[in-house]
Design an enzyme around this catalytic site. Structure first.
Site, PDB file in Angstrom:
ATOM      1  N   ALA A  67      60.946  41.269  51.559  1.00 16.48           N
ATOM      2  CA  ALA A  67      62.018  40.290  51.427  1.00 16.48           C
ATOM      3  C   ALA A  67      61.462  38.947  51.882  1.00 16.48           C
ATOM      4  O   ALA A  67      60.489  38.893  52.641  1.00 16.48           O
ATOM      5  CB  ALA A  67      63.199  40.711  52.293  1.00 16.48           C
ATOM      6  N   GLY A 110      60.520  45.158  51.904  1.00 15.47           N
ATOM      7  CA  GLY A 110      61.360  45.279  50.711  1.00 15.47           C
ATOM      8  C   GLY A 110      60.555  45.631  49.471  1.00 15.47           C
ATOM      9  O   GLY A 110      61.084  46.233  48.540  1.00 15.47           O
ATOM     10  N   GLU A 113      60.240  49.271  49.595  1.00 14.61           N
ATOM     11  CA  GLU A 113      61.568  49.829  49.319  1.00 14.61           C
ATOM     12  C   GLU A 113      61.922  49.705  47.831  1.00 14.61           C
ATOM     13  O   GLU A 113      62.523  50.599  47.247  1.00 14.61           O
ATOM     14  CB  GLU A 113      62.612  49.115  50.192  1.00 14.61           C
ATOM     15  CG  GLU A 113      62.441  49.464  51.670  1.00 14.61           C
ATOM     16  CD  GLU A 113      63.195  48.535  52.600  1.00 14.61           C
ATOM     17  OE1 GLU A 113      63.067  47.304  52.455  1.00 14.61           O
ATOM     18  OE2 GLU A 113      63.923  49.031  53.469  1.00 14.61           O
ATOM     19  N   GLU A 133      58.425  45.627  58.962  1.00 20.21           N
ATOM     20  CA  GLU A 133      59.501  44.798  59.518  1.00 20.21           C
ATOM     21  C   GLU A 133      59.509  44.803  61.037  1.00 20.21           C
ATOM     22  O   GLU A 133      59.909  43.840  61.687  1.00 20.21           O
ATOM     23  CB  GLU A 133      60.878  45.286  59.008  1.00 20.21           C
ATOM     24  CG  GLU A 133      61.117  45.086  57.517  1.00 20.21           C
ATOM     25  CD  GLU A 133      60.700  46.273  56.666  1.00 20.21           C
ATOM     26  OE1 GLU A 133      59.879  47.100  57.130  1.00 20.21           O
ATOM     27  OE2 GLU A 133      61.187  46.368  55.522  1.00 20.21           O
TER      28      GLU A 133
END
Ligand code: CAA
Length: 259
Positions: A67, A110, A113, A133
């Site tokens: 992200a 992300g 993911e 993260e």
């Protein structure tokens, strides 16, 4: 439809569409706009009858470094609730056609993911998967703790999520996170070959089979078996099932129409 941060090729090969993440300077960091574009492209491709399989890639160098940290850095919890950035991701799991992640280089946070939300992963030999993260004071928020644990088991998922260590492509293959490793320069070609093996099957049966496999994660064994059986019976309402079995009996290749 025009996109700023992705490139869409609706018919790269017969029945195969390609979405390419394209923010190269930011290593394809997944900002909100990019994920809105992915959502919109998936909606269009899922409804396009000529498309049977979708490939999601970041190209030869990087899949996605997570992200967009710069976009999130100063957000408050209420900003995060109001923006609800991961709601756009729901479209990926709503997509009925198979999605193959074609991953080279970093697939982190992300990015990892996103790859895991797809149905299968073809990795190049340069791929690196991870949920780092924890190193920036937070944790996975788009499925990392759930999908990684289901894919590789508790011990390794816990280690990756709590230390941020990256997995090499080879390790990812050994633990069952990816389907196949290919040389980076052949990534798209090999992903297309893999996709073509699905695209030539009955699109109706493929959708129902995908739905049944995914249902295994949300149901007990008995519920999953009932669900599977009903989808199996449902394939007998399709012309493709009649064509597939007739072709077998007549010793010829089937011609599936998705009806
Ligand atoms: N968000 C925003 N920008 C990013 C980014 C990210 N996730 N990852 C890389 N970039 C940017 C860098 O800031 C840099 O930009 P500038 O040139 O303007 O400085 C550019 O991309 C190139 O990155 P690096 O110079 O850092 O490249 P590198 O090769 O030295 O390192 C890397 C590569 C190891 C991937 C490193 O960039 C990195 O650690 N990135 C962050 C990875 C990460 O923590 N991801 C998780 C994000 S949070 C998340 O994803 C939450 C969730 O669950 C959805």
């Amino acid at each position: 439809m025009s996109f700023e941060f992705i490139k869409v090729n609706p018919q790269l090969e017969k029945h195969i569409a390609l979405i390419e993440l394209h923010r190269p300077k930011e290593l394809n960091a997944l900002n909100r706009q990019l994920m809105l574009e992915v959502r919109d492209a998936l909606r269009v491709l899922d409804e396009d009858e000529s498309v049977r399989v979708i490939i999601l890639t970041g190209g030869e160098k990087v899949f996605a470094a997570g992200a967009d940290i710069k976009q999130m850095a100063n957000a408050t919890a209420i900003d995060m609730v109001n923006i609800d950035q991961f709601s756009t991701w729901d479209q990926i799991k709503k997509t009925k056609k198979p999605i193959i992640a074609s991953v080279s280089g970093f697939a982190l946070g992300g990015g990892c993911e996103l790859a895991m939300t797809c149905d299968m992963i073809i990795a190049s030999d340069t791929a690196k998967f991870g949920q780092p993260e924890i190193k920036i004071g937070t944790m996975p928020g788009a499925g990392g703790t759930q999908r990684l644990t289901r894919a590789v088991g508790k011990a390794l998922a816990m280690e990756l999520v709590l230390t941020g260590r990256f997995l090499s492509a080879e390790e990812a293959l050994n633990v069952g996170l990816v389907n196949k490793i290919v040389p980076a320069e052949l990534l798209i070609f090999e992903t297309l070959r893999f996709a073509a093996d699905i695209a030539k099957q009955s699109p109706v049966a493929v959708k129902l089979a995908k739905e049944s496999v995914l249902n295994a994660f949300n149901s007990s064994l008995d519920e999953g078996l009932i669900f599977e059986r009903k989808n199996f019976y449902l394939t007998f309402a399709s012309e493709d099932q009649k064509e597939g079995m007739a072709a077998f009996v007549e010793k010829r290749a089937p011609d599936f129409k998705g009806k």
